[in-house]
Write a protein that holds these residues in place. Structure first.
Motif, mmCIF file in Angstrom:
data_model
loop_
_atom_site.group_PDB
_atom_site.id
_atom_site.type_symbol
_atom_site.label_atom_id
_atom_site.label_comp_id
_atom_site.label_asym_id
_atom_site.label_seq_id
_atom_site.Cartn_x
_atom_site.Cartn_y
_atom_site.Cartn_z
ATOM 1 N N SER A 1 1.168 -4.579 17.951
ATOM 2 C CA SER A 1 2.405 -4.206 18.640
ATOM 3 C C SER A 1 3.421 -5.350 18.632
ATOM 4 N N SER A 2 2.986 -6.538 18.273
ATOM 5 C CA SER A 2 3.896 -7.685 18.270
ATOM 6 C C SER A 2 4.130 -8.164 16.838
ATOM 7 N N LYS A 3 5.077 -9.079 16.696
ATOM 8 C CA LYS A 3 5.384 -9.645 15.379
ATOM 9 C C LYS A 3 4.135 -10.335 14.827
ATOM 10 N N ILE A 4 3.841 -10.098 13.564
ATOM 11 C CA ILE A 4 2.642 -10.626 12.923
ATOM 12 C C ILE A 4 2.892 -12.074 12.508
ATOM 13 N N LYS A 5 2.094 -12.995 13.100
ATOM 14 C CA LYS A 5 2.201 -14.421 12.787
ATOM 15 C C LYS A 5 0.782 -14.979 12.673
ATOM 16 N N ASP B 1 -0.588 -17.432 14.237
ATOM 17 C CA ASP B 1 -1.220 -17.809 15.496
ATOM 18 C C ASP B 1 -1.630 -16.624 16.371
ATOM 19 N N ASN B 2 -1.155 -15.422 16.083
ATOM 20 C CA ASN B 2 -1.585 -14.280 16.890
ATOM 21 C C ASN B 2 -2.428 -13.272 16.113
ATOM 22 N N THR B 3 -2.925 -13.692 14.949
ATOM 23 C CA THR B 3 -3.748 -12.787 14.141
ATOM 24 C C THR B 3 -5.125 -13.377 13.805
ATOM 25 N N ALA B 4 -5.540 -14.403 14.523
ATOM 26 C CA ALA B 4 -6.810 -15.066 14.196
ATOM 27 C C ALA B 4 -7.987 -14.090 14.253
ATOM 28 N N ILE B 5 -8.041 -13.260 15.270
ATOM 29 C CA ILE B 5 -9.164 -12.321 15.387
ATOM 30 C C ILE B 5 -9.074 -11.251 14.309
ATOM 31 N N SER C 1 -10.131 -18.642 23.695
ATOM 32 C CA SER C 1 -10.398 -19.909 23.024
ATOM 33 C C SER C 1 -9.586 -20.027 21.729
ATOM 34 N N LEU C 2 -9.534 -18.949 20.948
ATOM 35 C CA LEU C 2 -8.747 -18.960 19.716
ATOM 36 C C LEU C 2 -7.263 -19.127 20.025
ATOM 37 N N ALA C 3 -6.784 -18.463 21.067
ATOM 38 C CA ALA C 3 -5.377 -18.589 21.459
ATOM 39 C C ALA C 3 -5.057 -20.011 21.901
ATOM 40 N N ALA C 4 -6.058 -20.712 22.439
ATOM 41 C CA ALA C 4 -5.862 -22.095 22.878
ATOM 42 C C ALA C 4 -5.948 -23.088 21.719
ATOM 43 N N GLY C 5 -6.266 -22.598 20.514
ATOM 44 C CA GLY C 5 -6.263 -23.478 19.348
ATOM 45 C C GLY C 5 -7.614 -23.777 18.734
ATOM 46 N N THR C 6 -8.698 -23.222 19.284
ATOM 47 C CA THR C 6 -10.018 -23.435 18.690
ATOM 48 C C THR C 6 -10.050 -22.811 17.297
ATOM 49 N N LYS C 7 -10.642 -23.505 16.360
ATOM 50 C CA LYS C 7 -10.764 -22.994 14.992
ATOM 51 C C LYS C 7 -11.817 -21.898 14.943
ATOM 52 N N GLY D 1 -3.712 -14.465 3.951
ATOM 53 C CA GLY D 1 -2.339 -14.143 4.259
ATOM 54 C C GLY D 1 -2.128 -12.995 5.245
ATOM 55 N N LEU D 2 -0.917 -12.816 5.630
ATOM 56 C CA LEU D 2 -0.564 -11.813 6.620
ATOM 57 C C LEU D 2 -0.161 -10.483 5.993
#
Length: 112
Positions: free
Chosen positions: A14-18, A20-24, A55-61, A83-84
């Protein structure tokens, strides 16, 4: 997949694909592309936990969440090059073909 069931996932964010918000989402897609079924099931269970998302949102690899038995090198190479565009293609298919609203969920079944 089994002799009776097959599972697939399409992303409809629902949000812009970037990055940092697509790790999962990228982790799930990469898992499907690189791992066997038994490892994939355990990995998806780990990724689906709320504490993993935080944890992923906080920057964990994402490599921290790989499970024993996974092909780590193959996973990391694919994850880093995924890629996105694939997620954008999923989003377009969900909204233009399936007529879902952004972020709307659905279950699609094709039985024999």
């Amino acid at each position: 997949t089994s002799s009776h069931t097959r599972v697939g996932i399409l992303n409809n964010p629902s949000s812009k694909i970037k990055e940092d918000n697509t790790a999962i989402a990228r982790g799930i897609l990469t898992g499907f592309l690189t791992q066997n079924n038994s490892n994939l099931k355990s990995f998806l269970s780990k990724l689906s936990k709320e504490e993993t998302a935080k944890s992923l949102a906080a920057g964990t690899k994402i490599a921290k969440f790989l499970i024993p038995g996974m092909d780590d090198d193959t996973f990391e190479k694919k994850y880093n090059t995924l890629g996105l565009d694939l997620i954008k293609t999923h989003q377009m298919f969900c909204q233009e073909v399936l007529k879902l609203l952004p972020g709307q969920m659905a279950v699609i079944s094709n039985g024999r």
